[in-house]
Design a protein around this motif. Structure first.
Motif, PDB file in Angstrom:
ATOM      1  N   GLY A 302       0.828  -1.198   0.000  1.00 14.88           N
ATOM      2  CA  GLY A 302       0.000   0.000   0.000  1.00 14.88           C
ATOM      3  C   GLY A 302       0.858   1.242   0.000  1.00 14.88           C
ATOM      4  O   GLY A 302       2.073   1.184   0.252  1.00 14.88           O
ATOM      5  N   VAL A 303       0.234   2.366  -0.295  1.00 13.34           N
ATOM      6  CA  VAL A 303       0.946   3.640  -0.356  1.00 13.34           C
ATOM      7  C   VAL A 303       0.781   4.364   0.976  1.00 13.34           C
ATOM      8  O   VAL A 303      -0.354   4.611   1.416  1.00 13.34           O
ATOM      9  N   PRO A 304       1.868   4.718   1.649  1.00 14.33           N
ATOM     10  CA  PRO A 304       1.739   5.461   2.914  1.00 14.33           C
ATOM     11  C   PRO A 304       1.205   6.859   2.665  1.00 14.33           C
ATOM     12  O   PRO A 304       1.322   7.396   1.551  1.00 14.33           O
ATOM     13  N   PRO A 305       0.604   7.489   3.672  1.00 13.59           N
ATOM     14  CA  PRO A 305       0.155   8.882   3.502  1.00 13.59           C
ATOM     15  C   PRO A 305       1.330   9.777   3.113  1.00 13.59           C
ATOM     16  O   PRO A 305       2.470   9.543   3.522  1.00 13.59           O
ATOM     17  N   ALA A 306       1.034  10.790   2.323  1.00 19.07           N
ATOM     18  CA  ALA A 306       2.097  11.702   1.885  1.00 19.07           C
ATOM     19  C   ALA A 306       2.588  12.532   3.068  1.00 19.07           C
ATOM     20  O   ALA A 306       1.787  13.141   3.781  1.00 19.07           O
ATOM     21  N   PRO A 307       3.882  12.566   3.309  1.00 24.91           N
ATOM     22  CA  PRO A 307       4.413  13.405   4.390  1.00 24.91           C
ATOM     23  C   PRO A 307       4.478  14.861   3.956  1.00 24.91           C
ATOM     24  O   PRO A 307       4.054  15.228   2.852  1.00 24.91           O
ATOM     25  N   ASN A 308       5.049  15.684   4.813  1.00 26.72           N
ATOM     26  CA  ASN A 308       5.169  17.113   4.529  1.00 26.72           C
ATOM     27  C   ASN A 308       6.052  17.335   3.304  1.00 26.72           C
ATOM     28  O   ASN A 308       7.177  16.841   3.235  1.00 26.72           O
ATOM     29  N   GLY A 309       5.533  18.077   2.335  1.00 27.33           N
ATOM     30  CA  GLY A 309       6.283  18.336   1.116  1.00 27.33           C
ATOM     31  C   GLY A 309       7.497  19.210   1.312  1.00 27.33           C
ATOM     32  O   GLY A 309       8.301  19.367   0.387  1.00 27.33           O
TER      33      GLY A 309
END
Length: 742
Positions: A302-309
């Motif tokens: 699965g794809v982890p949540p996007a962290p701070n850009g």
């Protein structure tokens, strides 16, 4: 190599100087109409009262469709242009083309404060950037298929546009022709089929241009940009346009700094029959703490949540790139119905950096990385010659073109692995910094593309119908080399690509169109492995096909386009032989057994809909699937990185309560997509809001000032861009600039 390229540039400069000075001087000295033509260019007809010239319009007026080196005129509002360059057919009105086309102007670039093509094309609903800021190379996706910067055209020619990241200070128009166009433009070096992006260089206008821009970007990136254009000589026959940029500072990404330098010189001569242009372009960029996309591990579920850009994942990487381009083009009018032209350009692209290649391992955000030095040099030269003309017989007008082209691309690399490690996106540990190794670049590959093309557009029924037919014969010759430079693999194949398009205009404000066009990609060879019965066999070039129908509506100062298309692209893979195979014998064959297909519908709107309101945006629906595959388990799956729905809505409003103040806003939505062919890794949908304000005023001396403020990703959304990798979207970023037009 630098000295070798410098000598060639010197030869180009000397040749162009001779053409600009001696050629036109001789033509004008021998021509009784020289002074009259010069006066006509300047718009001053006062000295023609006693002239015996009675056919002045035939001398000075050109059909914009056959102008080799001019940008198409902009629509009211200045965001997009009315026409675009359609390969060997030259610049053509958007309403006359059987394709979906958008041509973005220099004014749009400046008002968006776009730093690169990825910034500019965020305004296009059919285009998405697949990499964020701070990457070594920017790539975009058009109609579900990837187009790299190395496949952009510059002034209508492949092979001479800047690679990696394309900066826009020297660009007058950025033209996007959606879908493959091998018959009109030829095969691009990388064989992209999603569309063609053509960069039109700046030229001196009839009125002097002096623009000075001082900018500040988050966090502390300062920039200065000068844009100066002048015309000289009788009637302004000589033109010079100079652009310079210096940009330096810390970006919105934590601990990331950038330094960029750009210089361009665009010169041209407009004679009675002879036109010459020379473009010189140089860019250099250094990025510290560069970002990289995450590859996906085979076991990722699965794809982890996007962290701070704002985090510079994976950290510690840095690179510098350099682009050097020289392009000389010449056009001569044999008679009012026939022009001949030629162009020759060279381009050198250099990369030197220490980059971190991360691979996402699990949903918890753990990733591994490889520290790899990346040194690369591409040497390209591109040559094109041809003719364009018109003729007619009762009831039919013909506008035809013929071209012959050759593109040579030599690439060398040095890419050693220098370490590995692991980290986590939530608790990142930057890799150690390493010094670059001084080792030389190894020879890598040589690619030569040669082609001949012929196309004809026929105007029927007093211009209400336009039928375009064309064909290109393409030869692809490729060598794969090793460090000791012996031939290890040779590839030579030929292919023929047709194009057919029909435009019907039931009224002056509407065009209905249908087209068929093909694209070409290098077929490559079967792997050098004894398990294949055809190891090392050369495959034919991939032939992509696109069918498109649509309608275009021109309502005064704005244009709307509705299009539906089907675009298919073959892919290679291996299948096992039927029946039992004796032990030790090859058991599979490699070939073109797969196909990717994208079907879609697009709506786009651009222009000034009221005196104070401008719109730019649209909607895109895409059904992009794996239609055929050597791997049965992925049949029918969606293409990696292709979302089903994309939408943009951008508006600019000139406020009535403060003269000179314009406000803008843009909403971008991109649907979910998969990061893998197995369709296990879903990248969530994302949306973003960009806003801007622009205030224009003049002082007592007539100097015009424009103050611009733009904020991208206003709400600081955290998201992964849609791609076959995981690349973080840009964080909230603001840009402030003051432009002075003297």
């Amino acid at each position: 190599m630098r000295e070798f390229f410098a000598r060639r540039v010197a030869v180009l400069l000397a040749a162009s100087a001779w053409l600009l000075v001696m050629g036109p001087a001789a033509v004008f000295a021998q021509s009784p109409r020289g002074a009259a033509a010069a006066a006509a260019y300047s718009g001053d007809f006062s000295d023609l009262a006693d002239s015996d010239v009675t056919t002045l319009p035939d001398v000075t007026v050109r059909d914009s469709r056959t102008a080799l080196d001019e940008a198409a005129a902009a629509l009211a509002g200045g965001q997009v242009a009315r026409g675009a360059r359609m390969g060997l057919l030259g610049t053509t009105d958007v309403m006359d083309t059987p394709f979906s086309v958008t041509s973005y102007t220099d004014e749009a670039i400046r008002n968006m404060q776009a730093q690169s093509m990825a910034d500019l094309l965020a305004a296009d609903p059919a285009v998405r950037s697949t990499t964020g800021r701070g990457h070594l190379s920017e790539t975009i996706r058009i109609r579900g298929f990837t187009v790299g910067a190395s496949d952009y055209a510059f002034n209508g020619m492949f092979g001479v546009a800047p690679s990696g990241r394309v900066f826009l200070e020297a660009v007058e128009r950025s033209e996007v022709i959606k879908g493959p166009s091998a018959a009109l433009f030829g095969m691009s070096p990388g064989g992209s089929v999603g569309g063609v992006v053509n960069l039109v260089p700046k030229r001196a206008h009839n009125e002097p241009i002096t623009r000075l821009n001082i900018g500040l970007r988050q966090d502390s990136v300062l920039s200065t940009h000068a844009d100066i254009g002048r015309r000289f000589g009788q009637g302004g026959m000589f033109g010079v346009r100079v652009n310079t940029l210096y940009l330096d500072g810390d970006t919105a990404v934590n601990d990331q700094s950038i330094r960029r330098r750009v210089g361009s010189l665009g010169t041209d001569f407009r004679g009675e029959k002879l036109s010459v242009s020379l473009d010189l372009l140089w860019t250099h960029e250094d990025v510290n703490n560069a970002t990289r996309p995450f590859s996906v591990a085979p076991g990722l579920t699965g794809v982890p949540p996007a962290p701070n850009g704002k985090n510079a994942y994976p950290g510690s990487g840095e690179f510098e790139t350099e682009n050097t381009t020289a392009l000389l083009k010449v056009e001569y009018e044999i008679n009012p119905a026939l022009n001949v032209y030629a162009g020759y350009g060279e381009h050198v692209y250099k990369v030197d950096g220490a980059l971190i290649y991360p691979t996402m391992q699990n949903v918890a955000g753990d990733y591994t990385w490889i520290y790899r030095q990346w040194k690369q040099q591409n040497d390209r030269d591109s040559l094109e010659a041809g003719l364009r003309g018109t003729f007619e017989h009762p009831g039919i007008k013909h506008r035809y073109g013929f071209s012959a082209s050759r593109l040579q691309n030599d690439q060398g690399t040095f890419v050693p692995n220098r370490g590995s490690g692991s980290s986590n996106i939530w608790n990142p540990v930057p890799p150690p910094k390493l010094d670059r190794l001084p080792d030389p670049i190894r020879p890598g590959s040589e690619l030569e593309l040669t082609s001949f093309a012929l196309a004809d557009t026929m105007e029927l029924w007093e211009g209400r119908s336009l039928l375009t037919l064309g064909v290109r014969r393409q030869e692809v010759d490729s060598l794969s080399l090793t460090s000791t430079n012996p031939l290890t693999r040779h590839y030579n194949k030929k292919a023929t690509s047709p194009v057919a398009g029909l435009v019907y205009k039931p009224a002056n404000w509407v065009s209905l169109y249908a087209s068929y066009v093909e694209g070409l990609s290098t077929g490559g060879s079967a792997p050098n492995d004894p398990v294949y019965v055809n190891a090392n066999e050369q495959l034919a070039p991939y032939v992509s096909e696109q069918y498109e129908v649509g309608a275009k509506f021109s309502f005064g100062d704005w244009i709307a386009t509705v299009a539906a298309y089907e675009l298919s692209r073959p892919t290679a893979g291996a299948i096992f032989l039927p029946g039992p195979v004796p032990p030790g014998e090859p058991d599979r064959v490699y070939g073109i057994y797969g196909e990717q297909r994208a079907r879609g519908a697009e709506l786009s709107v651009a222009g000034q809909v009221t005196e104070s309101l401008r719109l730019l945006g649209g909607l895109t629906l895409i059904d992009a699937k794996i239609q055929k595959s050597a791997t049965p388990a992925v049949l029918g799956n969606r293409l990696a990185g292709a979302s089903r729905f994309q939408g943009n809505l951008g508006a600019e409003w000139d406020t009535p309560f403060v003269p000179g103040l314009s406000l803008s806003a843009r909403f971008i939505y991109t649907g979910s997509a998969y990061a893998d062919e197995a369709n296990r890794l879903l990248i969530p949908s994302w949306d973003r809001i960009d806003i801007g304000a622009r205030y224009t005023f003049e002082d007592a001396r007539g100097t015009r000032y424009t103050l611009r403020l733009n904020v991208d990703n206003l709400t600081d959304k955290q998201y992964w861009t849609n791609s076959y990798t995981l690349s973080l979207g840009q964080p909230r970023t603001w840009s402030l600039s003051l432009e002075m037009s003297l």
